[in-house]
Design a protein around this motif. Structure first.
Motif, short mmCIF file in Angstrom:
data_model
loop_
_atom_site.label_atom_id
_atom_site.label_comp_id
_atom_site.label_asym_id
_atom_site.label_seq_id
_atom_site.Cartn_x
_atom_site.Cartn_y
_atom_site.Cartn_z
N LEU A 56 51.99 46.42 20.24
CA LEU A 56 51.70 45.07 20.73
C LEU A 56 50.69 44.40 19.82
CD1 LEU A 56 51.39 45.60 24.59
CD2 LEU A 56 53.32 44.69 23.33
N SER A 57 50.84 43.11 19.71
CA SER A 57 49.84 42.34 18.98
C SER A 57 48.59 42.21 19.85
CB SER A 57 50.41 40.95 18.66
OG SER A 57 50.65 40.23 19.86
N ALA A 58 47.56 41.60 19.30
CA ALA A 58 46.33 41.41 20.08
C ALA A 58 46.61 40.54 21.30
CB ALA A 58 45.26 40.79 19.20
N MET A 59 47.42 39.50 21.13
CA MET A 59 47.73 38.62 22.26
C MET A 59 48.59 39.35 23.29
SD MET A 59 46.76 35.77 23.08
CE MET A 59 46.95 35.03 24.65
N GLY A 60 49.49 40.21 22.85
CA GLY A 60 50.29 41.01 23.78
C GLY A 60 49.43 41.98 24.58
N THR A 61 48.43 42.56 23.92
CA THR A 61 47.50 43.46 24.61
C THR A 61 46.68 42.69 25.63
OG1 THR A 61 47.39 44.81 22.62
CG2 THR A 61 45.67 45.15 24.25
N ILE A 62 46.26 41.50 25.27
CA ILE A 62 45.50 40.67 26.21
C ILE A 62 46.36 40.30 27.41
CG2 ILE A 62 44.45 38.38 26.51
CD1 ILE A 62 43.37 38.69 23.64
N ARG A 63 47.61 39.95 27.18
CA ARG A 63 48.50 39.61 28.28
C ARG A 63 48.74 40.80 29.20
NH1 ARG A 63 52.23 36.26 24.35
NH2 ARG A 63 51.18 34.25 24.51
N LEU A 64 48.91 41.97 28.62
CA LEU A 64 49.07 43.17 29.44
C LEU A 64 47.80 43.47 30.24
CD1 LEU A 64 50.99 45.51 30.16
CD2 LEU A 64 49.83 46.81 28.37
N ALA A 65 46.66 43.27 29.63
CA ALA A 65 45.39 43.48 30.34
C ALA A 65 45.26 42.50 31.50
CB ALA A 65 44.21 43.31 29.37
N TRP A 66 45.64 41.25 31.28
CA TRP A 66 45.60 40.27 32.36
C TRP A 66 46.58 40.63 33.48
CZ3 TRP A 66 45.62 35.42 28.73
CH2 TRP A 66 44.31 35.16 28.31
N MET A 67 47.74 41.18 33.11
CA MET A 67 48.70 41.58 34.14
C MET A 67 48.15 42.73 34.98
SD MET A 67 52.61 42.90 33.81
CE MET A 67 52.13 44.55 33.33
N ILE A 68 47.50 43.68 34.34
CA ILE A 68 46.89 44.79 35.08
C ILE A 68 45.78 44.25 35.98
CG2 ILE A 68 45.46 46.86 34.82
CD1 ILE A 68 47.23 47.59 32.43
N ALA A 69 44.99 43.32 35.46
CA ALA A 69 43.93 42.73 36.28
C ALA A 69 44.52 41.98 37.48
CB ALA A 69 43.07 41.79 35.43
N LEU A 70 45.60 41.26 37.27
CA LEU A 70 46.25 40.55 38.36
C LEU A 70 46.79 41.51 39.41
CD1 LEU A 70 47.23 37.83 39.51
CD2 LEU A 70 49.34 38.17 38.22
N CYS A 71 47.38 42.61 38.98
CA CYS A 71 47.88 43.61 39.93
C CYS A 71 46.74 44.24 40.72
CB CYS A 71 48.66 44.68 39.19
SG CYS A 71 50.24 44.11 38.55
N LYS A 72 45.63 44.55 40.05
CA LYS A 72 44.50 45.15 40.75
C LYS A 72 43.87 44.17 41.74
CE LYS A 72 43.07 48.87 37.75
NZ LYS A 72 41.94 49.57 37.19
N ILE A 73 43.77 42.92 41.38
CA ILE A 73 43.18 41.94 42.29
C ILE A 73 44.14 41.68 43.46
CG2 ILE A 73 43.92 39.68 41.39
CD1 ILE A 73 40.34 40.57 42.13
N THR A 74 45.45 41.81 43.24
CA THR A 74 46.41 41.67 44.33
C THR A 74 46.26 42.81 45.34
OG1 THR A 74 47.97 40.56 42.85
CG2 THR A 74 48.87 41.49 44.89
N VAL A 75 46.09 44.02 44.84
CA VAL A 75 45.86 45.16 45.74
C VAL A 75 44.57 44.97 46.52
CG1 VAL A 75 45.36 47.63 45.80
CG2 VAL A 75 47.22 46.77 44.37
N ALA A 76 43.52 44.55 45.84
CA ALA A 76 42.24 44.29 46.51
C ALA A 76 42.39 43.19 47.56
CB ALA A 76 41.16 43.94 45.50
#
Length: 176
Positions: A56-76
């Motif tokens: 993944l490019s740097a932007m792809g890594t950032i997007r994946l990190a944001w997706m993980i953050a969104l999933c974690k905040i959804t669970v919370a």
């Protein structure tokens, strides 16, 4: 009031008290600084897996990190909804908060298991222990939610069984 609570409800409240702050803080670290937050201890397994096995490019890594953050905040958020429904049900009447708990447990267990697999692939031992314990907590709570019964319903069913006449299988009918 709490004598009518099921053990899965009490367990869900305890899990919510752990996962709401820990996963919200983890998601906020990613939102503040995506790359640095992604390589934080709570997310390091996924970050190392992405950097080792995916191109993944740097932007792809950032997007994946944001997706993980969104999933974690959804669970919370679903754990928070569960807590609010439990508090409301304790004040008003006995009601259903199991749907919010089941959703939080399901998605949370999926995220923890995926992080556990990623940690085992990249050999990150501290992250492996963290995600293994989180996965066991969530899966155990899900099993408890599935097999636990409502004590109010048990009392109602017990009272109706005692009130109904008991005719044995081989006995004659009551009309004879």
């Amino acid at each position: 009031m709490s004598k009518d609570w099921r053990i899965s409800t009490i367990n869900g409240v305890l899990l919510a008290c752990y996962f709401i702050p820990s996963w919200t803080i983890s998601a906020m670290k990613i939102w503040i600084s995506p790359i640095r937050g992604f390589y934080d201890r709570t997310n390091i397994a996924a970050a190392m897996y992405v950097s080792d096995y995916l191109s993944l490019s740097a932007m792809g890594t950032i997007r994946l990190a944001w997706m993980i953050a969104l999933c974690k905040i959804t669970v919370a958020a679903f754990f928070l909804v569960f807590l609010l429904l439990v508090i409301r049900a304790a004040i008003r009447n006995k009601g259903g908060a199991d749907e919010a708990l089941a959703f939080a447990l399901g998605v949370g267990a999926f995220i923890s298991m995926a992080s556990l697999i990623a940690a085992s692939k990249v050999g990150e031992l501290a992250a492996l222990r963290l995600h293994a314990s989180e996965s066991l907590l969530l899966i155990g709570a899900a099993i408890l939610l599935i097999i636990d019964t409502d004590p109010v319903e048990e009392r109602k069913n017990g009272a109706s069984v005692q009130a109904a006449p008991n005719y044995d299988y081989l006995s004659s009918s009551p009309n004879s």
